[in-house]
Design an enzyme around this catalytic site. Structure first.
Site, PDB file in Angstrom:
ATOM      1  N   VAL A   1       0.831  -1.198   0.000  1.00 39.07           N
ATOM      2  CA  VAL A   1       0.000   0.000   0.000  1.00 39.07           C
ATOM      3  C   VAL A   1       0.867   1.250   0.000  1.00 39.07           C
ATOM      4  CG1 VAL A   1      -1.894  -1.161   1.207  1.00 39.07           C
ATOM      5  CG2 VAL A   1      -0.159   0.076   2.530  1.00 39.07           C
ATOM      6  N   SER A   2       0.250   2.365  -0.369  1.00 43.13           N
ATOM      7  CA  SER A   2       0.882   3.680  -0.347  1.00 43.13           C
ATOM      8  C   SER A   2       2.178   3.663  -1.152  1.00 43.13           C
ATOM      9  CB  SER A   2       1.096   4.122   1.103  1.00 43.13           C
ATOM     10  OG  SER A   2       1.362   5.504   1.177  1.00 43.13           O
TER      11      SER A   2
END
Length: 698
Positions: free
Chosen positions: A309-310
């Protein structure tokens, strides 16, 4: 722990023979008969087995109960923690940093070590036995030192091999994505390939010369040499002079390595996969001459999902784009912080109306947000926003008024009073691509210091600045807890940095300070307008293309060409840290222009979803926002079923969630009523993507 000697930088053949561990003494092509360590692996490989009881891969022996406890694991000797203690704290801290850890918020019921892949509470404490392989990747300079880690669970099936990447989010250390991707991979019986992206949580305490090593233990920079995770590149005399003028300061790897590590995120994620192949061949390959192993798995032989993620999600996308050897089978990422190279004609629309701005790089939107958010937080539309600051409310309100006044005096916002100035600041953010869905998050993104931290760290990285540059008069330092003035720490934060830090100050007692005429002070307290001059300077770096920032940002942009690999992107519509117009929507639109009908990318946009699931227990977050992590895991399951049984991936769609509601701080327990499924026939919720145009339903 077993040490497997690797790179030529720290090992010699006589030493290898003496130790009888000639498992990877030479580097060569992985198509050779003998399994050989990839050439980028530098120094030793540390191999450690975990029994799944006293210690394990997922919870470091803490289990579901320990990870859920608010009491963090301690050190027998606080002044000198062991590598095992630091690892345990790192797993505890990083796991809790990426998910809602409260039972009412879903921990232990929808996710957690005890929850199996079907969503059932069947795994007890959830400890997972297996083996870890830990090493550096380097280019021979001793300055890259990207941390690579492979976890091989005892449940790994050599006849049905799989790998999941778990590149760290943010600037976290190597365990940064253990909750976001590592946990799912381990439960699936896959090897998990972690890396810290070459910017992960490495610090240099300038006053003492202390640095961290690969396992979090400490050493002097001089004695560590090329074994240091990060050492500031300046000469000892330059650092001494800097320390004299600016004591109690810290250099950080992401900010101050002068390497713009983001440009290598895709490459090092591919290296993590290749290192995982080596580890699996080492563990499961045929024995040769009683000491070495043959190659059982070659590129493309193992089902490999690039996930995270991110920033870790961006790394997975970049890796898939750069993959030329078939390492990666598919991609599943959440809320990727991705900088897209947009081509003419590509458009982002919502409800048939073109977005006012899309596809901007982080250097642009983060510096703008850092400038305007403290003022926009006072806008009418932001009334009732969750409060996410340790500062007194009155002081925070004063900062907002003063920032608005300074912006108005500089001609950067219009209006005769604070309310109108704040409304204009928020309107400017809307014009810059921020959605109204994130209005209530503008205040907490700045108050929590997430946006200031990102603006400063990335500005340093994109200008390849040194710690001694004090870019825009910002630096990282320990401070007095009352006044915010720079002060020596009672105990050095370096001791627990590997376990509790996140790589982007403020973190673990190291704060973001503004160096004004009176010396360094917490940036929020240095001036009545919260260091406006520094924020304006950061903004000017981008708008005036100063110090090479434009070229370094161009170096991190991606083409959105996934080479026809099946892929899923998940992001919350309300994301105010990485606006969806600039990240996922822009990427999907550009991908459709680049790959056309060959694209296998699906995009799931989650209403009432925002960037930090760890904030969901905060009053006001709990009542308004839902966990995006839940849908990240659903997406991984969907991709697995697609790869293994041919199940079609659901098309791009908006997932219309239902907030928990109730009283802030006491929202009712999360239930399936809040979390509608991803469906094969989304009807009016379908996101249309065609020839470079994405249209997301209102």
């Amino acid at each position: 722990m077993t040490t497997i000697r690797g790179g030529s930088r720290r090992a010699s053949l006589p030493a290898l023979a003496l130790l009888g561990v000639l498992l990877g003494a030479c580097h060569s092509d992985d198509n050779a008969q003998v399994n050989t360590l990839p050439g980028f692996v530098s120094g030793n490989v540390r191999k450690t087995a975990y029994d799944g009881a006293s210690d394990d891969l997922l919870t470091a022996g803490l289990g579901k109960t320990g990870l859920g406890s608010d009491t963090r694991p301690g050190f027998a000797n606080p002044a000198q923690p062991t590598a095992a203690e630091l690892r345990r704290l790192a797993i505890y801290s990083n796991y809790r940093a990426l998910v809602d850890i409260t039972p009412n918020g879903g921990y232990g019921r929808f996710w957690g070590p005890n929850v199996d892949l079907a969503g059932n509470d069947t795994l007890g404490e959830g400890k997972i036995a297996g083996t870890e392989y830990l090493a550096y990747s380097d280019d021979g300079s001793g300055r890259k030192n990207v941390t690579l880690l492979v976890q091989v669970p005892a449940s790994f099936d050599p006849a049905n091999p799989c790998i999941v990447t778990a590149t760290s989010s943010g600037s976290r250390g190597v365990y940064g994505a253990i909750a976001a991707a590592g946990e799912w991979g381990l439960k699936r019986g896959c090897a998990v390939a972690y890396n810290d992206k070459g910017g992960g949580n490495g610090a240099h305490e300038i006053g003492t010369g202390v640095v961290t090593l690969i396992d979090g233990t400490l050493a002097s920079a001089s004695s560590a040499g090329s074994a240091s995770l990060f050492t500031a590149s300046e000469s000892s005399s330059a650092l001494a002079a800097f320390n004299s003028a600016f004591p109690n300061r810290y250099a950080y790897k992401h900010a101050h390595s002068q390497q713009n590590p983001e440009q290598d995120w895709g490459r090092v994620t591919l290296q993590a996969v290749e290192f995982a192949y080596w580890a699996l061949n080492e563990q499961f390959g045929p024995a040769i001459d009683g000491a070495r192993h043959g190659v059982r798995y070659r590129p493309g032989d193992i089902t490999t999902i690039a996930a995270s993620v991110s920033n870790g999600g961006a790394a997975a996308l970049a890796a898939a784009e750069q993959d030329t050897r078939g390492w990666i089978t598919a991609v599943v990422v959440g809320e990727p912080q991705i900088n897209v190279r947009m081509t003419p004609g590509v458009t982002v629309e919502q409800g048939g109306v073109p977005a006012p701005s899309f596809g901007r790089p982080l250097a642009d939107y983060a510096t703008l947000a850092n400038l305007l958010q403290p003022c926009a937080a006072a806008a009418v539309a932001a009334v009732g926003a969750p409060y996410l600051s340790a500062l007194p409310v009155g002081l925070t309100q004063s900062i907002r008024v003063q920032r608005c006044a300074t912006l108005a005096a500089a001609g950067l916002v219009s209006g005769a009073d604070t309310a109108s100035q704040a409304n204009d600041a928020l309107a400017q953010l809307h014009a810059a691509g921020y959605l109204a869905d994130s209005d209530l998050l503008q205040a907490p993104m700045w108050d929590s210091q997430a946006i200031p931290a990102i603006a400063v760290t990335y500005a340093n990285a994109y200008t390849r600045s040194r710690v001694t540059d004090n870019l825009c008069n910002f630096s990282f330092a320990t401070t007095n807890s009352v006044t915010g003035a720079v002060a020596p720490p009672a105990t050095s934060p370096m001791t627990s940095l590997f376990g509790a830090g996140n790589g982007v100050p403020p973190t673990n007692g190291i704060n973001l300070v503004f160096n004004g005429a009176s010396g360094g002070v917490d940036h929020r307290l240095a001036t009545p307008d919260a260091s406006f001059a520094g924020a304006f300077c950061l903004r000017q770096l981008w708008t005036a293309n100063q110090l090479g920032i434009g070229a370094n940002v161009d170096a991190v942009r991606v083409a959105a060409n996934l080479q026809r690999k099946p892929a899923i992107i998940v992001q919350g519509r309300s994301d105010a840290l990485v606006p969806v117009n600039h990240a996922s929507r822009a990427y999907v639109a550009q991908n459709s222009a680049t790959e056309g009908r060959a694209s296998q990318l699906s995009f799931y946009e989650v209403t009432n979803g925002q960037h930090f699931d760890a904030f969901l227990s905060v009053p006001g977050f709990d009542t308004r926002f839902v966990p995006v992590h839940y849908y990240d895991e659903q997406a991984l399951n969907l991709m697995w079923n697609h790869l293994k049984s041919g199940a079609p991936l659901p098309p791009s769609q908006v997932i219309r969630t239902v907030p928990r509601g109730g009283v802030p701080g006491a929202a009712p327990a999360l239930s399936t009523a809040n979390l509608p499924p991803i469906v094969q026939s989304p009807g009016s919720n379908a996101i249309t993507v065609n020839a470079g145009v994405i249209d997301v339903p209102l």
